[in-house]
Structures are given as C-alpha cells and as structure tokens.
Design a protein around this motif. Structure first.
Motif, PDB file in Angstrom:
ATOM      1  N   PHE A  23       0.842  -1.198   0.000  1.00  0.00           N
ATOM      2  CA  PHE A  23       0.000   0.000   0.000  1.00  0.00           C
ATOM      3  C   PHE A  23       0.878   1.249   0.000  1.00  0.00           C
ATOM      4  O   PHE A  23       0.624   2.197  -0.743  1.00  0.00           O
ATOM      5  CB  PHE A  23      -0.925  -0.005   1.225  1.00  0.00           C
ATOM      6  CG  PHE A  23      -1.889   1.143   1.249  1.00  0.00           C
ATOM      7  CD1 PHE A  23      -3.160   1.000   0.732  1.00  0.00           C
ATOM      8  CD2 PHE A  23      -1.534   2.372   1.781  1.00  0.00           C
ATOM      9  CE1 PHE A  23      -4.062   2.060   0.747  1.00  0.00           C
ATOM     10  CE2 PHE A  23      -2.411   3.434   1.799  1.00  0.00           C
ATOM     11  CZ  PHE A  23      -3.680   3.271   1.278  1.00  0.00           C
ATOM     12  N   ARG A  24       1.901   1.269   0.875  1.00  0.00           N
ATOM     13  CA  ARG A  24       2.797   2.428   0.933  1.00  0.00           C
ATOM     14  C   ARG A  24       3.469   2.666  -0.415  1.00  0.00           C
ATOM     15  O   ARG A  24       3.641   3.807  -0.843  1.00  0.00           O
ATOM     16  CB  ARG A  24       3.839   2.233   2.026  1.00  0.00           C
ATOM     17  CG  ARG A  24       3.292   2.455   3.428  1.00  0.00           C
ATOM     18  CD  ARG A  24       4.376   2.467   4.486  1.00  0.00           C
ATOM     19  NE  ARG A  24       4.944   1.147   4.743  1.00  0.00           N
ATOM     20  CZ  ARG A  24       4.399   0.231   5.531  1.00  0.00           C
ATOM     21  NH1 ARG A  24       3.266   0.494   6.152  1.00  0.00           N
ATOM     22  NH2 ARG A  24       4.984  -0.932   5.714  1.00  0.00           N
ATOM     23  N   ARG A  29       1.871   6.798   0.809  1.00  0.00           N
ATOM     24  CA  ARG A  29       1.444   7.258   2.134  1.00  0.00           C
ATOM     25  C   ARG A  29       1.164   6.040   3.003  1.00  0.00           C
ATOM     26  O   ARG A  29       1.055   4.927   2.516  1.00  0.00           O
ATOM     27  CB  ARG A  29       0.213   8.157   2.056  1.00  0.00           C
ATOM     28  CG  ARG A  29      -1.017   7.483   1.485  1.00  0.00           C
ATOM     29  CD  ARG A  29      -2.191   8.461   1.421  1.00  0.00           C
ATOM     30  NE  ARG A  29      -3.293   7.914   0.687  1.00  0.00           N
ATOM     31  CZ  ARG A  29      -4.267   7.162   1.198  1.00  0.00           C
ATOM     32  NH1 ARG A  29      -4.255   6.872   2.487  1.00  0.00           N
ATOM     33  NH2 ARG A  29      -5.244   6.694   0.452  1.00  0.00           N
ATOM     34  N   GLU A  30       1.042   6.303   4.298  1.00  0.00           N
ATOM     35  CA  GLU A  30       0.719   5.235   5.241  1.00  0.00           C
ATOM     36  C   GLU A  30      -0.757   4.861   5.093  1.00  0.00           C
ATOM     37  O   GLU A  30      -1.602   5.743   4.888  1.00  0.00           O
ATOM     38  CB  GLU A  30       0.974   5.681   6.678  1.00  0.00           C
ATOM     39  CG  GLU A  30       2.425   5.712   7.076  1.00  0.00           C
ATOM     40  CD  GLU A  30       3.047   4.329   7.098  1.00  0.00           C
ATOM     41  OE1 GLU A  30       2.418   3.372   7.614  1.00  0.00           O
ATOM     42  OE2 GLU A  30       4.172   4.207   6.607  1.00  0.00           O
ATOM     43  N   PRO A  31      -1.099   3.601   5.215  1.00  0.00           N
ATOM     44  CA  PRO A  31      -2.520   3.233   5.185  1.00  0.00           C
ATOM     45  C   PRO A  31      -3.213   3.704   6.457  1.00  0.00           C
ATOM     46  O   PRO A  31      -2.607   3.731   7.525  1.00  0.00           O
ATOM     47  CB  PRO A  31      -2.498   1.708   5.101  1.00  0.00           C
ATOM     48  CG  PRO A  31      -1.171   1.310   5.626  1.00  0.00           C
ATOM     49  CD  PRO A  31      -0.232   2.443   5.337  1.00  0.00           C
ATOM     50  N   LEU A  40      -6.528  -5.041   1.101  1.00  0.00           N
ATOM     51  CA  LEU A  40      -6.724  -5.828  -0.104  1.00  0.00           C
ATOM     52  C   LEU A  40      -7.697  -5.150  -1.062  1.00  0.00           C
ATOM     53  O   LEU A  40      -7.452  -5.093  -2.273  1.00  0.00           O
ATOM     54  CB  LEU A  40      -7.212  -7.232   0.262  1.00  0.00           C
ATOM     55  CG  LEU A  40      -7.370  -8.212  -0.889  1.00  0.00           C
ATOM     56  CD1 LEU A  40      -6.043  -8.434  -1.591  1.00  0.00           C
ATOM     57  CD2 LEU A  40      -7.935  -9.525  -0.392  1.00  0.00           C
ATOM     58  N   ARG A  41      -8.786  -4.609  -0.531  1.00  0.00           N
ATOM     59  CA  ARG A  41      -9.756  -3.913  -1.398  1.00  0.00           C
ATOM     60  C   ARG A  41      -9.122  -2.717  -2.086  1.00  0.00           C
ATOM     61  O   ARG A  41      -9.330  -2.498  -3.284  1.00  0.00           O
ATOM     62  CB  ARG A  41     -10.971  -3.472  -0.582  1.00  0.00           C
ATOM     63  CG  ARG A  41     -11.943  -4.585  -0.306  1.00  0.00           C
ATOM     64  CD  ARG A  41     -13.281  -4.060   0.203  1.00  0.00           C
ATOM     65  NE  ARG A  41     -13.169  -3.228   1.375  1.00  0.00           N
ATOM     66  CZ  ARG A  41     -13.207  -3.666   2.630  1.00  0.00           C
ATOM     67  NH1 ARG A  41     -13.355  -4.958   2.856  1.00  0.00           N
ATOM     68  NH2 ARG A  41     -13.096  -2.849   3.642  1.00  0.00           N
ATOM     69  N   ARG A  42      -8.358  -1.928  -1.337  1.00  0.00           N
ATOM     70  CA  ARG A  42      -7.740  -0.733  -1.927  1.00  0.00           C
ATOM     71  C   ARG A  42      -6.709  -1.109  -2.989  1.00  0.00           C
ATOM     72  O   ARG A  42      -6.644  -0.511  -4.056  1.00  0.00           O
ATOM     73  CB  ARG A  42      -7.078   0.137  -0.864  1.00  0.00           C
ATOM     74  CG  ARG A  42      -7.998   0.714   0.205  1.00  0.00           C
ATOM     75  CD  ARG A  42      -9.261   1.321  -0.400  1.00  0.00           C
ATOM     76  NE  ARG A  42     -10.197   1.843   0.557  1.00  0.00           N
ATOM     77  CZ  ARG A  42     -11.133   1.129   1.193  1.00  0.00           C
ATOM     78  NH1 ARG A  42     -11.214  -0.160   1.027  1.00  0.00           N
ATOM     79  NH2 ARG A  42     -11.991   1.705   1.992  1.00  0.00           N
ATOM     80  N   LEU A  43      -5.906  -2.112  -2.679  1.00  0.00           N
ATOM     81  CA  LEU A  43      -4.879  -2.534  -3.631  1.00  0.00           C
ATOM     82  C   LEU A  43      -5.493  -3.191  -4.866  1.00  0.00           C
ATOM     83  O   LEU A  43      -5.001  -3.011  -5.987  1.00  0.00           O
ATOM     84  CB  LEU A  43      -3.890  -3.483  -2.950  1.00  0.00           C
ATOM     85  CG  LEU A  43      -2.979  -2.814  -1.921  1.00  0.00           C
ATOM     86  CD1 LEU A  43      -2.242  -3.851  -1.101  1.00  0.00           C
ATOM     87  CD2 LEU A  43      -2.003  -1.863  -2.601  1.00  0.00           C
ATOM     88  N   ALA A  44      -6.573  -3.948  -4.682  1.00  0.00           N
ATOM     89  CA  ALA A  44      -7.248  -4.567  -5.828  1.00  0.00           C
ATOM     90  C   ALA A  44      -7.848  -3.492  -6.732  1.00  0.00           C
ATOM     91  O   ALA A  44      -7.755  -3.586  -7.961  1.00  0.00           O
ATOM     92  CB  ALA A  44      -8.340  -5.515  -5.337  1.00  0.00           C
ATOM     93  N   PHE A  45      -8.443  -2.457  -6.146  1.00  0.00           N
ATOM     94  CA  PHE A  45      -8.986  -1.369  -6.956  1.00  0.00           C
ATOM     95  C   PHE A  45      -7.874  -0.680  -7.742  1.00  0.00           C
ATOM     96  O   PHE A  45      -8.027  -0.385  -8.926  1.00  0.00           O
ATOM     97  CB  PHE A  45      -9.713  -0.354  -6.071  1.00  0.00           C
ATOM     98  CG  PHE A  45     -10.278   0.787  -6.853  1.00  0.00           C
ATOM     99  CD1 PHE A  45     -11.463   0.656  -7.540  1.00  0.00           C
ATOM    100  CD2 PHE A  45      -9.605   1.997  -6.924  1.00  0.00           C
ATOM    101  CE1 PHE A  45     -11.979   1.705  -8.280  1.00  0.00           C
ATOM    102  CE2 PHE A  45     -10.112   3.048  -7.661  1.00  0.00           C
ATOM    103  CZ  PHE A  45     -11.299   2.909  -8.337  1.00  0.00           C
TER     104      PHE A  45
END
Length: 155
Positions: A23-24, A29-31, A40-45
């Motif tokens: 994510f970083r 930025r920091e999650p 996982l949802r953010r990275l998949a998007f």
C-alpha cells in the motif's frame, strides 16, 4: 487466467505486513487501517485501475466540477442542542407508564416506568439494575430480576 486475475491472486496471498508495505508503495502514504481486508480492497482497486484504466477525462472533469460546487459550512456554530439526549429504547424495554411488579422475600416490589428512569419507593433510579441492587444488596441484571429477560436471552 488474465494478468489482472493473477495479480489479484498474488495480493490475496500476501501477509498483512506485506499488504501494508505494498500500500505504501502504491499510494505513497501510510494506510489509515492495517486491516488486511481493507488493504486488499484498496490494492485490488488500484490494480484494476492500472490494468483497465481509471475514470475517463470527461468523467474526471465532471467529478471535479461537482466537488467544486459542494458548499460545506465550515466554522459555523449553528448546531445548538435544544433538549437533553435520551438513549434509544431497546426491544423489550417497558414503555413509560408501565408498572413492574416482583415479589422478593415476601416483599412486593412495585416499579413505575418513567420517561427518565424508574420510580421505586419514591426514588427515581436510572436503571432496573440499580433497583435490584438496592433491594437485594448484590448486583443483578435488572431485566432478568424483573422478568423482562430470561437467562441467555438477547438484550
């Protein structure tokens, strides 16, 4: 299997610490959360956006125009509490005006339900548990003591 499917499968296999590190890297930025499902949802998007494309330029401009039209009332103190807040009634709570009765060691207990608590012997208590403690000298679940709930019943 498409390259996107392979990338999503690889993301699902990552440990939580690895998801946070990824994510970083992706967002610079920091999650805000370290929950694996959220990461996982953010990275998949992000992966879908990178492989399939994000918003079109027309959609992006329209979104920015809509955001610019939003008027948020900053620094306005027009929210004044006009009455005392009360807690929401739980299912099964007795209605104000009801009378609860219970016999405890040959003593008839009569409790009137008020809007702001419970009246017992001329004193208003905040809870049935407080009345049960005054009567028995030990802590009781008030709803159980007055027969409004059984053992193991949902509150």
């Amino acid at each position: 299997m498409t390259p996107l499917d392979a990338e999503l499968a690889a993301l699902r296999a990552l440990a939580p610490a690895a998801l946070a590190a990824r994510f970083r890297t992706e967002f610079d930025r920091e999650p805000r959360s370290k929950q694996p499902a959220w990461l996982l949802r953010r990275l998949a998007f992000k992966a879908q956006e990178r492989r399939l494309g994000g918003l079109s330029e027309v959609a992006r401009r329209r979104l920015e125009a809509l955001i610019a039209e939003i008027e948020l009332p900053f620094n306005q103190c027009d929210h004044v509490m006009s009455q005392r807040l009360t807690r929401a009634r739980r299912r099964g709570d007795p209605l104000p005006g009801s009378t609860l009765t219970r016999v405890w060691r040959d003593r008839a207990l009569v409790v009137r339900v008020l809007d702001s608590g419970f009246d017992f012997d001329g004193t208003v208590y905040k809870s049935l548990s407080a009345i049960a403690k005054v009567v028995t000298g030990t802590h009781w679940n008030g709803r159980l003591f007055f027969g409004l709930a059984g053992r193991g019943a949902q509150p």
